[in-house]
Design a protein around this motif. Sequence first.
Motif, PDB file in Angstrom:
ATOM      1  N   ILE A  41       0.837  -1.207   0.000  1.00  0.00           N
ATOM      2  CA  ILE A  41       0.000   0.000   0.000  1.00  0.00           C
ATOM      3  C   ILE A  41       0.871   1.256   0.000  1.00  0.00           C
ATOM      4  CG2 ILE A  41      -1.594   1.337   1.453  1.00  0.00           C
ATOM      5  CD1 ILE A  41      -2.905  -1.370   2.102  1.00  0.00           C
TER       6      ILE A  41
ATOM      7  N   ALA B 199      -3.783  -1.778  -6.999  1.00  0.00           N
ATOM      8  CA  ALA B 199      -4.803  -2.432  -6.163  1.00  0.00           C
ATOM      9  C   ALA B 199      -4.824  -3.932  -6.454  1.00  0.00           C
ATOM     10  CB  ALA B 199      -6.167  -1.807  -6.443  1.00  0.00           C
TER      11      ALA B 199
ATOM     12  N   VAL C 196      -2.184  -5.581  -4.389  1.00  0.00           N
ATOM     13  CA  VAL C 196      -2.601  -5.684  -2.983  1.00  0.00           C
ATOM     14  C   VAL C 196      -3.563  -6.864  -2.841  1.00  0.00           C
ATOM     15  CG1 VAL C 196      -3.836  -4.532  -1.084  1.00  0.00           C
ATOM     16  CG2 VAL C 196      -2.276  -3.216  -2.536  1.00  0.00           C
TER      17      VAL C 196
ATOM     18  N   VAL D  28     -11.361  -4.974  -2.845  1.00  0.00           N
ATOM     19  CA  VAL D  28     -10.360  -3.893  -2.877  1.00  0.00           C
ATOM     20  C   VAL D  28     -10.870  -2.753  -3.747  1.00  0.00           C
ATOM     21  CG1 VAL D  28      -8.046  -3.270  -3.679  1.00  0.00           C
ATOM     22  CG2 VAL D  28      -8.376  -5.383  -2.417  1.00  0.00           C
TER      23      VAL D  28
ATOM     24  N   THR E 120      -8.016   0.066  -0.787  1.00  0.00           N
ATOM     25  CA  THR E 120      -6.909  -0.675  -0.174  1.00  0.00           C
ATOM     26  C   THR E 120      -6.712  -0.262   1.282  1.00  0.00           C
ATOM     27  OG1 THR E 120      -5.409   0.966  -1.089  1.00  0.00           O
ATOM     28  CG2 THR E 120      -5.587  -1.102  -2.278  1.00  0.00           C
TER      29      THR E 120
END
Length: 420
Positions: A167, A174, A177, A213, A218
Amino acid sequence: MAKIDMCDVEPGMVLAADLKAWDGRLLLRKGIRLTPEHRKIMMTWGVVEADIEGISENDVDAKRTARIDPAVLEAADRLTRERFIHVELEHEVIRRLFEICVLRKAHEISKGAHPDSLEQMFDQSADLNQNPFTENTATKIKPHELIKSKIKLPSLPVIFNQITEAINDPRSSATQVASIIEKDSSLSARLLKIVNSAFYGFPSRIDNISRAVAIIGTRELSSLALGISALEVFQDIPSDLIDMKSFWKHNIACGTIARIISSYHNNTITERFFLAGLLHDIGRLIMFRFYPLEAKEALLRARRTNSLLRETEEKVMGFDHALIGGILLKQWKLPVVLETSVAHHHTPKASQPRLEHAVVHLSDIITNGLGIGTSGEQFVPPLDTRAWEEIGLPVGIVSATINQADAHIAATIQIFFPNE
Ligand SMILES: [Fe+2]
Ligand SMILES: [Fe+2]
């Protein structure tokens, strides 16, 4: 003329002064007789109080208490006052919080709840007499032993560090993540359960982390992941020291209240306030795990002497839970503002004045006042008036926040304890 909290403003009342939004925009002119439509406008713009003609604070108080049996009100006042002995009731924020707490206590009693005194309340929350503790002359422990790693502080699961790094890295997307989170199937399953809960209220089911997400972001997802991880790290604290569910309720409530208060400021990252509140008393868990005898002595001594637990911790151990919490968060490599918000949640003026510190400080006071769960403290901690000034909001924020908080706190507790 008096400033009236929004919850007491009713159609038919007349505005005694122009009503403005936070950004200074004029919403309603002085002299307007309020209609239900006006009230809606006020709520939409986040107005928390208004100047009303011909009404004094006493009128408002009398109206609030009109339907309560005077004996019940007196019992509620007495029980609430017991928990407010370390604060200045003259301060506008504390006075308002006190009034709200008395009313809530009176409603509890009217509904048949037993009016617990402080002693009864804590006898139920954790049985300190289970293993009678012999008065200990604890040698003062040096918090720096923790820093020097003489004691191995619990670490967060590796996955959490990976999420945080991704992050914080501007180059990561994204999707990246999401792919890190997906590697941990139990975390993914819990997160999906959360995003599909009533709290987020999405109309259709979110069935994979990539969509979660994309929809909640996030930052929000990572703060939930951290919350879940922190809860799991401390699962072996003996229940004779603290009721863990009650402990997390207190912290969840503080985080939720901090998030609501921060939302009245523009451009704040509200998840950060939630996390700071969620973790604010985590240092107590370190104390319970690594110094159980001293922690127990502090709890007993604070109750016996009607002292603040934080101050008693300092007397018994030479440091308090806030300091230890800050050290833990530093080791977890969480953002500095989170670390300092936790380290200074009782002493915001000892640190550079920051909105985060001040908001967590106030949220803890409100949470203790409302008595939602407990992290061991039996009293409402003192308010640092400079922190209140730093927040810079009108006193109406107290009742506006509490009114919003109830449903959010219940939903967030459900999130973290889905099987309850
Ligand atoms: Fe605390
Ligand atoms: Fe607290």
